[in-house]
Write a protein that holds these residues in place. Structure first.
Motif, PDB file in Angstrom:
ATOM      1  N   PRO A 120      19.465   9.289   4.124  1.00  0.00           N
ATOM      2  CA  PRO A 120      20.862   9.017   3.782  1.00  0.00           C
ATOM      3  C   PRO A 120      20.959   8.268   2.446  1.00  0.00           C
ATOM      4  N   ILE A 121      22.040   8.499   1.753  1.00  0.00           N
ATOM      5  CA  ILE A 121      22.135   8.010   0.376  1.00  0.00           C
ATOM      6  C   ILE A 121      21.991   6.490   0.286  1.00  0.00           C
ATOM      7  N   GLU A 122      22.497   5.785   1.312  1.00  0.00           N
ATOM      8  CA  GLU A 122      22.434   4.323   1.197  1.00  0.00           C
ATOM      9  C   GLU A 122      21.023   3.779   1.461  1.00  0.00           C
ATOM     10  N   GLN A 123      20.120   4.652   1.936  1.00  0.00           N
ATOM     11  CA  GLN A 123      18.744   4.194   2.191  1.00  0.00           C
ATOM     12  C   GLN A 123      17.728   4.705   1.178  1.00  0.00           C
ATOM     13  N   LYS A 124      18.184   5.593   0.292  1.00  0.00           N
ATOM     14  CA  LYS A 124      17.224   6.263  -0.592  1.00  0.00           C
ATOM     15  C   LYS A 124      16.422   5.280  -1.456  1.00  0.00           C
ATOM     16  N   TRP A 125      17.115   4.355  -2.094  1.00  0.00           N
ATOM     17  CA  TRP A 125      16.431   3.461  -3.036  1.00  0.00           C
ATOM     18  C   TRP A 125      15.490   2.508  -2.282  1.00  0.00           C
ATOM     19  N   ASP A 126      15.953   1.979  -1.161  1.00  0.00           N
ATOM     20  CA  ASP A 126      15.087   1.097  -0.368  1.00  0.00           C
ATOM     21  C   ASP A 126      13.837   1.839   0.088  1.00  0.00           C
ATOM     22  N   ARG A 127      14.050   3.058   0.519  1.00  0.00           N
ATOM     23  CA  ARG A 127      12.930   3.859   0.980  1.00  0.00           C
ATOM     24  C   ARG A 127      11.963   4.137  -0.171  1.00  0.00           C
ATOM     25  N   CYS A 128      12.542   4.486  -1.301  1.00  0.00           N
ATOM     26  CA  CYS A 128      11.727   4.769  -2.481  1.00  0.00           C
ATOM     27  C   CYS A 128      10.905   3.533  -2.860  1.00  0.00           C
ATOM     28  N   LYS A 129      11.570   2.370  -2.881  1.00  0.00           N
ATOM     29  CA  LYS A 129      10.871   1.140  -3.278  1.00  0.00           C
ATOM     30  C   LYS A 129       9.713   0.840  -2.333  1.00  0.00           C
ATOM     31  N   PHE A 130       9.939   1.111  -1.056  1.00  0.00           N
ATOM     32  CA  PHE A 130       8.875   0.836  -0.094  1.00  0.00           C
ATOM     33  C   PHE A 130       7.701   1.797  -0.267  1.00  0.00           C
ATOM     34  N   GLU A 131       8.038   3.032  -0.605  1.00  0.00           N
ATOM     35  CA  GLU A 131       6.968   4.033  -0.728  1.00  0.00           C
ATOM     36  C   GLU A 131       6.218   3.943  -2.051  1.00  0.00           C
ATOM     37  N   LEU A 132       6.811   3.286  -3.023  1.00  0.00           N
ATOM     38  CA  LEU A 132       6.150   3.183  -4.332  1.00  0.00           C
ATOM     39  C   LEU A 132       4.869   2.381  -4.216  1.00  0.00           C
ATOM     40  N   LYS A 133       3.851   2.851  -4.912  1.00  0.00           N
ATOM     41  CA  LYS A 133       2.596   2.100  -4.930  1.00  0.00           C
ATOM     42  C   LYS A 133       2.754   0.874  -5.825  1.00  0.00           C
ATOM     43  N   LEU A 134       1.996  -0.148  -5.535  1.00  0.00           N
ATOM     44  CA  LEU A 134       2.092  -1.394  -6.298  1.00  0.00           C
ATOM     45  C   LEU A 134       0.831  -1.610  -7.132  1.00  0.00           C
ATOM     46  N   VAL A 135       0.991  -2.378  -8.199  1.00  0.00           N
ATOM     47  CA  VAL A 135      -0.165  -2.805  -8.987  1.00  0.00           C
ATOM     48  C   VAL A 135      -0.358  -4.276  -8.656  1.00  0.00           C
ATOM     49  N   ASN A 136      -1.556  -4.676  -8.234  1.00  0.00           N
ATOM     50  CA  ASN A 136      -1.681  -6.071  -7.820  1.00  0.00           C
ATOM     51  C   ASN A 136      -1.610  -7.008  -9.021  1.00  0.00           C
ATOM     52  N   PRO A 137      -1.160  -8.249  -8.807  1.00  0.00           N
ATOM     53  CA  PRO A 137      -0.851  -9.145  -9.933  1.00  0.00           C
ATOM     54  C   PRO A 137      -2.014  -9.283 -10.917  1.00  0.00           C
ATOM     55  N   ALA A 138      -3.233  -9.341 -10.418  1.00  0.00           N
ATOM     56  CA  ALA A 138      -4.365  -9.538 -11.312  1.00  0.00           C
ATOM     57  C   ALA A 138      -4.620  -8.303 -12.170  1.00  0.00           C
ATOM     58  N   ASN A 139      -4.207  -7.139 -11.675  1.00  0.00           N
ATOM     59  CA  ASN A 139      -4.443  -5.925 -12.455  1.00  0.00           C
ATOM     60  C   ASN A 139      -3.360  -5.643 -13.486  1.00  0.00           C
ATOM     61  N   LYS A 140      -2.187  -6.255 -13.277  1.00  0.00           N
ATOM     62  CA  LYS A 140      -1.071  -5.938 -14.193  1.00  0.00           C
ATOM     63  C   LYS A 140      -1.445  -6.253 -15.638  1.00  0.00           C
ATOM     64  N   ARG A 141      -2.168  -7.370 -15.823  1.00  0.00           N
ATOM     65  CA  ARG A 141      -2.464  -7.744 -17.215  1.00  0.00           C
ATOM     66  C   ARG A 141      -3.444  -6.796 -17.893  1.00  0.00           C
ATOM     67  N   LYS A 142      -4.018  -5.888 -17.128  1.00  0.00           N
ATOM     68  CA  LYS A 142      -4.926  -4.895 -17.734  1.00  0.00           C
ATOM     69  C   LYS A 142      -4.155  -3.714 -18.320  1.00  0.00           C
ATOM     70  N   PHE A 143      -2.858  -3.638 -18.011  1.00  0.00           N
ATOM     71  CA  PHE A 143      -2.069  -2.506 -18.511  1.00  0.00           C
ATOM     72  C   PHE A 143      -1.260  -2.884 -19.756  1.00  0.00           C
ATOM     73  N   HIS A 144      -1.246  -1.952 -20.696  1.00  0.00           N
ATOM     74  CA  HIS A 144      -0.472  -2.154 -21.925  1.00  0.00           C
ATOM     75  C   HIS A 144       0.737  -1.225 -21.913  1.00  0.00           C
ATOM     76  N   ILE A 145       1.900  -1.796 -22.165  1.00  0.00           N
ATOM     77  CA  ILE A 145       3.146  -1.034 -22.089  1.00  0.00           C
ATOM     78  C   ILE A 145       3.880  -1.164 -23.417  1.00  0.00           C
ATOM     79  N   ILE A 146       4.386  -0.053 -23.911  1.00  0.00           N
ATOM     80  CA  ILE A 146       5.189  -0.074 -25.136  1.00  0.00           C
ATOM     81  C   ILE A 146       6.664   0.095 -24.763  1.00  0.00           C
ATOM     82  N   VAL A 147       7.510  -0.759 -25.314  1.00  0.00           N
ATOM     83  CA  VAL A 147       8.953  -0.621 -25.123  1.00  0.00           C
ATOM     84  C   VAL A 147       9.593  -0.464 -26.497  1.00  0.00           C
ATOM     85  N   VAL A 148      10.303   0.631 -26.701  1.00  0.00           N
ATOM     86  CA  VAL A 148      10.952   0.854 -27.988  1.00  0.00           C
ATOM     87  C   VAL A 148      12.451   0.636 -27.823  1.00  0.00           C
ATOM     88  N   GLY A 149      13.001  -0.295 -28.599  1.00  0.00           N
ATOM     89  CA  GLY A 149      14.413  -0.643 -28.492  1.00  0.00           C
ATOM     90  C   GLY A 149      14.561  -1.926 -27.692  1.00  0.00           C
TER      91      GLY A 149
END
Lengths: 637, 256
Positions: A11-40
């Protein structure tokens, strides 16, 4: 290519919550190993960079301005919507969702829009906590006002400078991360190409606008939040520097461009006064809360407005749309203004203008209240026109303001190039064929603060990212192509300035792919644009050289891309044989002159794939399904 | 109308600059920057390099534009950025001298373009409220007195253009800092970091070689957003208070 929008099930009111739960996570110690570019670094990019820095990622943020605080979000005046229902007037997440789908004339994804409405309430909380000085009531609680396309008061505002205050809140959060060493900021740096390696976005090529140095930056994911392409029209309410180069380069590297013909004409701008004019200035839509729009009943009535008696005035929006009156959505208000001007009832020297009159409101509420609500807008109007709107009605006319089209993204805000995410106005996602007032700020901040921090992690956790470095052939090729393009522009040394071409291009797009379009005009414009582009590459004069601050060169690169984008806009407009929202095809209208949609054949997102120089782009369609808001002809009567 | 312009031309930070005389035909409806656009189009037609100047929104809100016109930051009209200044305020035959902001902390990049990144570093030092995304309570959980919110908004309107620094004989950034310190200091959300904020921002400004405030008031006179000097008083009060109490409070506090 099949377009997978990755809309979660349920149902539409559950889609985002469901999506967030199903999304894989990056553990805090690993986040700093990733480089991200943001333009703007506007609301979308700035909030994304700040939030990702807070999470622990290594972020590089880029903007062409001298400081991230100057991105064009800063110029948004009226406000930001949120379904808080603080006014107890019947608002809800569902109603904001409904209004946005309907306002967009049923050309946006239900799931995305519902999520936007859900997140809207968190945005206000976040901004208040950052110290954004929203308007308040005497009891100390937040004030609201109403806005076009809605019958509830759900718009939060900071005088007429809401965009400024939201952006400064987001800029301060960003600078906090700069100080913490988690965001590396590159101001006066323009992205000129996207680096794609093994089918994934892995970096960008930039030009340092002071030294001219061409550099590559590599990363694990690239986020574009570079705003809209309204400046293709030359005269628009966008900042002079706003441009489409970043998204256009991404398109040419394989990202699909969706609904490029969906452009928004804002009904309340200061009319054009001469051919030297460099930009158009918006007068916030919030003025329509208290101002009444009218033109003389008689054609060619040249009397000053104060001498035209009440019974000889036509308050045409109140007459045609009694329930919404002056608060109809932007596309409807703009077209109505064009219609009365086409009838010869326009006002001002050029006849391209209508009155926005505050005399009733001043009589009813007193000058002080009006001053409090709109003081800075009235001052701005007076500074530009030399006329005092407390005494004589404002003259306004529609102008290009926002582009609903943009790079195609799925529910995760990822483009068709894995690892390339697109946020804010640069993507196509939430506004359909027409954006409601006070929704751009909402979408930019929703994308940056509350969506990308989740969906980016899922991509990184699920993707095997090979090690890459500067010596990779894709990096070298992209750098070389950028250098060749710059050399080419500098070497033409023709007779005409970049601006003269841009002005001519803008006029063509405005005349044939602006407020009203038809097949014949669009075909004509495509031919003309091609001719003009041809002349540009033989006759443009870019003075100076490439290894220094060279504003002509910056403009030349942007205009070169606008030529190509303008072609795609016309092609898309020609392909869409219906009228919807801001896309008004004269061949398709109701007997009353309203937009006539064709849901049987055009209830889809039109996403264009680049096929190479000289080749026609290929159209892909993402069908739109409306399970909650039923397809109806919009009515604001 | 015909104008005589003397404009500071400087190729880059390393080269010396000089004033160059130009004549330009304008009309009264143009904005000042549109008049410069016309001049630039003329220069390009002659194959000369156009005058570089920062600008973006041209609505007086982004803070990109700004230079001295006859010695006055943003020109003669009060509460107006140069992009919002229209030529109807000048007359034919006027002779105008255009120079970049001049301050040790704002090196000239080219012509009328200067480097104002020092302002970003002052904000980065402490001009914020620390609130990570997602951690905020409901927007109406903490009421804010309307008077405080309104005054905070007055201060928050600063666009960071740098006119205050350019106008100040000491090249002080006090008005710029005071605007932010006042804005955040008036709100309940800004209280926890109030003392640290003022100490860090003032220290950052000193590192950037901005001067001190000696209450001359040129800053207020040229500020396009009408930021008031009384905010500098608020900043000084916060600074004094923090200087005496912050260290002691820190030492007395728990170990965290």
């Amino acid at each position: 290519m099949t377009l997978d929008s990755r809309i979660p099930s349920g149902p539409i009111e559950q889609k985002w919550d469901r999506c967030k739960f199903e999304l894989k996570l990056v553990n805090p110690a690993n986040k700093r190993k990733f480089h991200i570019i943001v333009v703007g670094t506007g609301l979308a990019g700035g909030s994304a960079a700040a939030s990702l820095g807070e999470l622990g990622y290594n972020v590089k943020a880029f903007c062409f301005q001298d400081s991230p605080r100057r991105a064009h979000s800063i110029a948004a005046q009226g406000g930001i919507n949120a379904a808080k229902n603080y006014q107890n007037d019947g608002d809800s997440i569902y109603r904001l969702f409904y209004d946005t789908i309907k306002g967009g004339d049923f050309r946006a994804r239900e799931a995305n829009v519902y999520r936007l409405a859900q997140i809207s309430v968190n945005i206000i909380d976040q901004c208040v906590a950052q110290g954004v000085p929203f308007a308040r009531e005497y009891g100390g609680l937040l004030a609201n006002r109403s806005f076009g396309g809605a019958q509830v008061s759900r718009t939060f505002y900071a005088r007429g400078q809401t965009g400024q205050q939201l952006l400064l809140g987001c800029y301060q959060a960003l600078e906090r991360q700069v100080d913490a060493g988690r965001v590396l900021m590159f101001p006066r740096t323009e992205m000129l190409d996207l680096i794609v390696i093994n089918g994934k976005a892995r970096g960008i090529v930039t030009r340092n606008l002071i030294t001219g140095k061409i550099e590559s930056h590599l990363a694990d994911a690239v986020i574009l939040a570079t705003g809209g392409y309204g400046n293709v029209y030359y005269l628009s309410t966008n900042a002079k520097g706003s441009n489409a180069t970043a998204i256009w380069r991404a398109y040419k590297r394989g990202a699909l461009m969706a609904n490029p013909c969906f452009t928004q004409i804002h009904p309340t701008c200061i009319p054009v006064s001469g051919d030297y004019q460099s930009k158009l200035t918006l007068m916030s839509e919030s003025l329509r809360n208290d101002g009444r729009i009218w033109v003389p009943l008689k054609k060619g009535d040249k009397r000053p407005p104060t001498e035209i008696p009440e019974e000889e005035r036509d308050y045409y929006l109140e007459r045609k749309y009694p329930s919404f009156g002056n608060l109809v959505p932007r596309d409807v208000a703009s077209r109505a203004a064009k219609a009365v001007c086409d009838e010869g009832r326009g006002v001002g020297e050029t006849g391209l203008g209508v009155y926005l009159d505050f005399s009733d409101a001043i009589r009813r509420l007193g000058r002080k209240t009006i001053e409090e609500r709109y003081g800075n807008l009235f001052e701005m109007y007076e500074r530009i026109t030399g006329e005092d709107p407390y005494k004589t009605p404002m003259r306004i006319f529609p102008a290009i303001h926002y582009t609903m089209g943009g790079l195609w993204v799925d529910y995760h805000l990822m483009s068709t190039i894995p690892g390339l995410f697109v946020l804010g106005e640069a993507n196509f996602s939430d506004h359909g064929a027409n954006r409601l007032g006070a929704s751009a700020l909402m979408q930019g901040l929703a994308d940056g603060y509350f969506i990308i921090p989740y969906t980016l992690g899922d991509y990184l956790a699920n993707t095997k990212l090979e090690k890459v470095d500067d010596s990779h052939s894709a990096v070298k090729d992209a750098e070389r192509e950028v250098t060749v393009r710059i050399q080419k522009l500098l070497s033409i040394k023709g007779k005409r300035s970049v601006d003269s071409f841009h002005r001519e291009l803008g006029k063509l797009v405005w005349d044939y792919c602006g407020m009203a379009r038809n097949a014949k005009g669009l075909q004509y414009a495509m031919g003309k644009i091609a001719e003009l582009a041809e002349e540009f590459y033989h006759n443009v004069n870019v003075v100076g050289d490439g290894n220094e601050l060279n504003q002509s060169l910056e403009k030349a690169g942007r205009v070169a891309d606008f030529f190509e984008l303008a072609q795609l806009m016309c092609r898309d407009a020609l392909e869409r044989n219906e009228s919807c929202g801001g896309h008004f095809r004269e061949e398709f209208q109701t007997p009353e002159g309203e937009a006539l949609r064709d849901d049987e054949n055009y209830c889809h997102v039109a996403a264009w794939e680049y096929k190479g120089e000289g080749q026609s782009p290929v159209l892909h369609k993402e069908p739109l399904r409306f399970e909650y808001v039923h397809l109806t002809q919009r009515s604001y009567k | 109308m015909k104008l005589i312009l003397h404009i500071w031309r400087q190729k880059n930070q390393a080269s010396p600059g000089k004033m160059v005389r130009y004549e330009v035909e304008a009309n009264e409806h143009m904005s000042f920057l549109e008049m410069l656009d016309v001049l630039n189009e003329n220069l390009i037609a002659k194959g000369e390099e156009p005058v570089a100047f920062d600008h973006d929104c041209r609505e007086g809100i982004c803070g990109s534009c700004g230079f001295m016109i006859n010695g006055v930051a943003h020109g003669p009209l009060p509460n107006t950025t140069v992009c919002q200044l229209h030529m109807r305020h000048f007359k034919s035959g006027d002779e105008l001298y255009l120079e970049p902001w001049r301050a040790a902390a704002f090196p000239v990049i080219k012509d009328l373009v200067v480097d104002r990144s020092a302002f970003d570093r002052i904000i980065a030092a402490g001009g914020y409220i620390s609130v990570a995304t997602g951690s905020a309570p409901d927007g109406n959980a903490i009421p804010v007195r309307k008077q405080d919110a309104d005054l905070a908004m007055d201060a928050a309107q600063c666009i960071g253009c740098g006119a205050c620094v350019a106008a100040c004989p000491n090249a002080s950034a006090s008005l710029f800092m005071a605007a932010k310190i006042t804005h955040l200091g008036l709100l309940p959300q800004g209280q926890p970091e109030r003392k640290e904020r003022v100490l860090k921002m003032v220290a950052a400004a000193n590192r950037e070689l901005f001067g001190s405030c000696t209450n001359i008031g040129e800053c207020e006179a040229v500020c396009p957003k009408g930021i008031r000097m009384e905010f500098i008083g608020r900043m000084n009060r916060d600074y004094l208070n923090a200087s005496f109490t912050y260290q002691e409070e820190k030492e007395m506090a728990g170990v965290g």
